[in-house]
Design a protein around this motif. Sequence first.
Motif, PDB file in Angstrom:
ATOM      1  N   MET A   1       0.851  -1.182   0.000  1.00  0.00           N
ATOM      2  CA  MET A   1       0.000   0.000   0.000  1.00  0.00           C
ATOM      3  C   MET A   1       0.888   1.234   0.000  1.00  0.00           C
ATOM      4  N   LYS A   2       0.839   2.030  -1.048  1.00  0.00           N
ATOM      5  CA  LYS A   2       1.715   3.182  -1.204  1.00  0.00           C
ATOM      6  C   LYS A   2       1.188   4.363  -0.412  1.00  0.00           C
ATOM      7  N   SER A   3       2.044   4.955   0.417  1.00  0.00           N
ATOM      8  CA  SER A   3       1.631   6.081   1.244  1.00  0.00           C
ATOM      9  C   SER A   3       1.499   7.348   0.410  1.00  0.00           C
ATOM     10  N   PRO A   4       0.473   8.167   0.679  1.00  0.00           N
ATOM     11  CA  PRO A   4       0.378   9.462  -0.004  1.00  0.00           C
ATOM     12  C   PRO A   4       1.495  10.416   0.396  1.00  0.00           C
ATOM     13  N   LEU A   5       2.173  10.124   1.498  1.00  0.00           N
ATOM     14  CA  LEU A   5       3.247  11.017   1.952  1.00  0.00           C
ATOM     15  C   LEU A   5       4.514  10.866   1.117  1.00  0.00           C
ATOM     16  N   LEU A   6       4.534   9.899   0.207  1.00  0.00           N
ATOM     17  CA  LEU A   6       5.660   9.827  -0.734  1.00  0.00           C
ATOM     18  C   LEU A   6       5.656  11.000  -1.709  1.00  0.00           C
ATOM     19  N   SER A   7       4.576  11.769  -1.702  1.00  0.00           N
ATOM     20  CA  SER A   7       4.524  12.960  -2.544  1.00  0.00           C
ATOM     21  C   SER A   7       5.104  14.191  -1.853  1.00  0.00           C
ATOM     22  N   LEU A   8       5.514  14.059  -0.589  1.00  0.00           N
ATOM     23  CA  LEU A   8       6.113  15.188   0.117  1.00  0.00           C
ATOM     24  C   LEU A   8       7.467  15.530  -0.492  1.00  0.00           C
ATOM     25  N   PRO A   9       7.905  16.795  -0.400  1.00  0.00           N
ATOM     26  CA  PRO A   9       9.194  17.192  -0.989  1.00  0.00           C
ATOM     27  C   PRO A   9      10.354  16.372  -0.441  1.00  0.00           C
ATOM     28  N   GLY A  10      11.206  15.894  -1.344  1.00  0.00           N
ATOM     29  CA  GLY A  10      12.408  15.163  -0.956  1.00  0.00           C
ATOM     30  C   GLY A  10      12.220  13.702  -0.645  1.00  0.00           C
ATOM     31  N   ALA A  11      10.997  13.194  -0.697  1.00  0.00           N
ATOM     32  CA  ALA A  11      10.741  11.807  -0.299  1.00  0.00           C
ATOM     33  C   ALA A  11      11.449  10.824  -1.218  1.00  0.00           C
ATOM     34  N   VAL A  12      12.183   9.889  -0.622  1.00  0.00           N
ATOM     35  CA  VAL A  12      12.848   8.807  -1.342  1.00  0.00           C
ATOM     36  C   VAL A  12      12.246   7.496  -0.849  1.00  0.00           C
ATOM     37  N   PRO A  13      11.644   6.692  -1.725  1.00  0.00           N
ATOM     38  CA  PRO A  13      10.931   5.488  -1.278  1.00  0.00           C
ATOM     39  C   PRO A  13      11.856   4.464  -0.642  1.00  0.00           C
ATOM     40  N   ALA A  14      11.345   3.801   0.391  1.00  0.00           N
ATOM     41  CA  ALA A  14      12.039   2.662   0.978  1.00  0.00           C
ATOM     42  C   ALA A  14      11.880   1.457   0.058  1.00  0.00           C
ATOM     43  N   GLU A  15      12.714   0.450   0.297  1.00  0.00           N
ATOM     44  CA  GLU A  15      12.701  -0.741  -0.550  1.00  0.00           C
ATOM     45  C   GLU A  15      12.454  -1.979   0.294  1.00  0.00           C
ATOM     46  N   GLY A  16      12.257  -3.092  -0.378  1.00  0.00           N
ATOM     47  CA  GLY A  16      12.090  -4.366   0.296  1.00  0.00           C
ATOM     48  C   GLY A  16      10.792  -4.420   1.076  1.00  0.00           C
ATOM     49  N   VAL A  17      10.831  -4.990   2.267  1.00  0.00           N
ATOM     50  CA  VAL A  17       9.629  -5.163   3.068  1.00  0.00           C
ATOM     51  C   VAL A  17       9.019  -3.827   3.462  1.00  0.00           C
ATOM     52  N   ASP A  18       9.816  -2.763   3.465  1.00  0.00           N
ATOM     53  CA  ASP A  18       9.327  -1.443   3.858  1.00  0.00           C
ATOM     54  C   ASP A  18       8.867  -0.605   2.668  1.00  0.00           C
ATOM     55  N   GLU A  19       8.755  -1.218   1.518  1.00  0.00           N
ATOM     56  CA  GLU A  19       8.276  -0.500   0.342  1.00  0.00           C
ATOM     57  C   GLU A  19       6.897   0.094   0.612  1.00  0.00           C
ATOM     58  N   GLY A  20       6.691   1.319   0.142  1.00  0.00           N
ATOM     59  CA  GLY A  20       5.402   1.976   0.317  1.00  0.00           C
ATOM     60  C   GLY A  20       5.453   3.202   1.176  1.00  0.00           C
ATOM     61  N   VAL A  21       6.537   3.380   1.950  1.00  0.00           N
ATOM     62  CA  VAL A  21       6.739   4.594   2.736  1.00  0.00           C
ATOM     63  C   VAL A  21       8.100   5.170   2.389  1.00  0.00           C
ATOM     64  N   ALA A  22       8.420   6.338   2.962  1.00  0.00           N
ATOM     65  CA  ALA A  22       9.674   7.013   2.641  1.00  0.00           C
ATOM     66  C   ALA A  22      10.826   6.487   3.482  1.00  0.00           C
ATOM     67  N   ALA A  23      11.948   6.205   2.820  1.00  0.00           N
ATOM     68  CA  ALA A  23      13.174   5.876   3.544  1.00  0.00           C
ATOM     69  C   ALA A  23      13.742   7.129   4.201  1.00  0.00           C
ATOM     70  N   HIS A  24      13.684   8.245   3.481  1.00  0.00           N
ATOM     71  CA  HIS A  24      14.111   9.533   4.033  1.00  0.00           C
ATOM     72  C   HIS A  24      13.533  10.637   3.172  1.00  0.00           C
ATOM     73  N   TYR A  25      13.692  11.869   3.666  1.00  0.00           N
ATOM     74  CA  TYR A  25      13.184  13.048   2.957  1.00  0.00           C
ATOM     75  C   TYR A  25      14.323  13.995   2.586  1.00  0.00           C
ATOM     76  N   GLY A  26      15.508  13.419   2.360  1.00  0.00           N
ATOM     77  CA  GLY A  26      16.602  14.213   1.822  1.00  0.00           C
ATOM     78  C   GLY A  26      17.740  14.500   2.763  1.00  0.00           C
ATOM     79  N   ASP A  27      17.561  14.284   4.079  1.00  0.00           N
ATOM     80  CA  ASP A  27      18.628  14.599   5.035  1.00  0.00           C
ATOM     81  C   ASP A  27      18.546  13.628   6.199  1.00  0.00           C
ATOM     82  N   LEU A  28      19.194  12.477   6.059  1.00  0.00           N
ATOM     83  CA  LEU A  28      19.067  11.385   7.017  1.00  0.00           C
ATOM     84  C   LEU A  28      19.454  11.808   8.427  1.00  0.00           C
TER      85      LEU A  28
END
Length: 328
Positions: A1-28
């Motif tokens: 289920m893809k999160s709508p928050l992946l449309s926030l500025p700088g969002a980089v998608p997570a991968e693997g089991v965590d696919e669907g949310v952001a891994a980070h938003y540009g500054d870890l």
Amino acid sequence: MKSPLLSLPGAVPAEGVDEGVAAHYGDLFREQRALADGTGFVDLSHRGVVAVTGADRLSWLHLLLTQHVSDLPAGQATEALILSANGHVEHALYLVDDGTTTWAHVEPGTQEALIAYLESMKFFYRVEVTDRTGEFAVVHLPAGSIAAAPEDAVVRETSYGRDLFLPRAELESFARDTGKDAGGHGPAVGLLAYEALRVEQHRPRLGFETDHRTIPHELGWIGSAVHLQKGCYRGQETVARVQNLGKPPRRLVFLHLDGSEVLLPPHGAELRLADEGPEGRKIGFVTTSVRHHELGPIALGLVKRNVPLDARLVADTTAAAQEVVVEP
């Protein structure tokens, strides 16, 4: 289920089991510092949400889970496991009861198997088990956050923060409410920052620190997720036998990794004794590795119980110094 928050500025998608949310938003590291300071929120909307209703819900769950939940007070958070008949960890549940419903969030994609097991154990009990993943999203507020939770959110409060079961339709409006003046929670923080603090806090995660033969003692789940003075549940014989008569075959360790390496050792990277060289025997494996804003590269790993506490380790080719999490 893809999160709508992946449309926030700088969002980089997570991968693997965590696919669907952001891994980070540009500054870890900035995101990690925000969480450590008690600001921001983490989108965990990819996690499964399971609800149990009915008059018998707590007494019934008490028979199935490793945790004592028959008298769980409304609003009190707990965690629990479901074990196989041989005592191996199959599911990890993060629970709270609101007085009428017991809510649990679980690892992404595991809710269907969990519900199938629970349904098979209903018998004559007055309970209903429902997959609410499509209706509710999990959002995490860190420890120290003074943000007000939305009135219609179920709150699970722990020592490391609050998990909100938020109506999924409100996720985008929640993300927009970042101002501090009106009890806002601060900006979105990616999953990598959340994972870095999890590793720092030595908190195991199903599917990362576990494999098909993991027993609770190996990861320090005794006490936090396993109650030793409760009645029978599937796998209890193994728990009691190891607790009273033996030791677990492996133990969780915290690893400080060599900071000069460019790449982190991946999940499953073999751990060996440094003194035995690159061809030495395998004594464990890396479970989760992260870059921490203060500690540098760190990891959790599983090693054989008899590995000396002062032994220098190597994760693939990366030097690693161990700290005890679970006593041998």
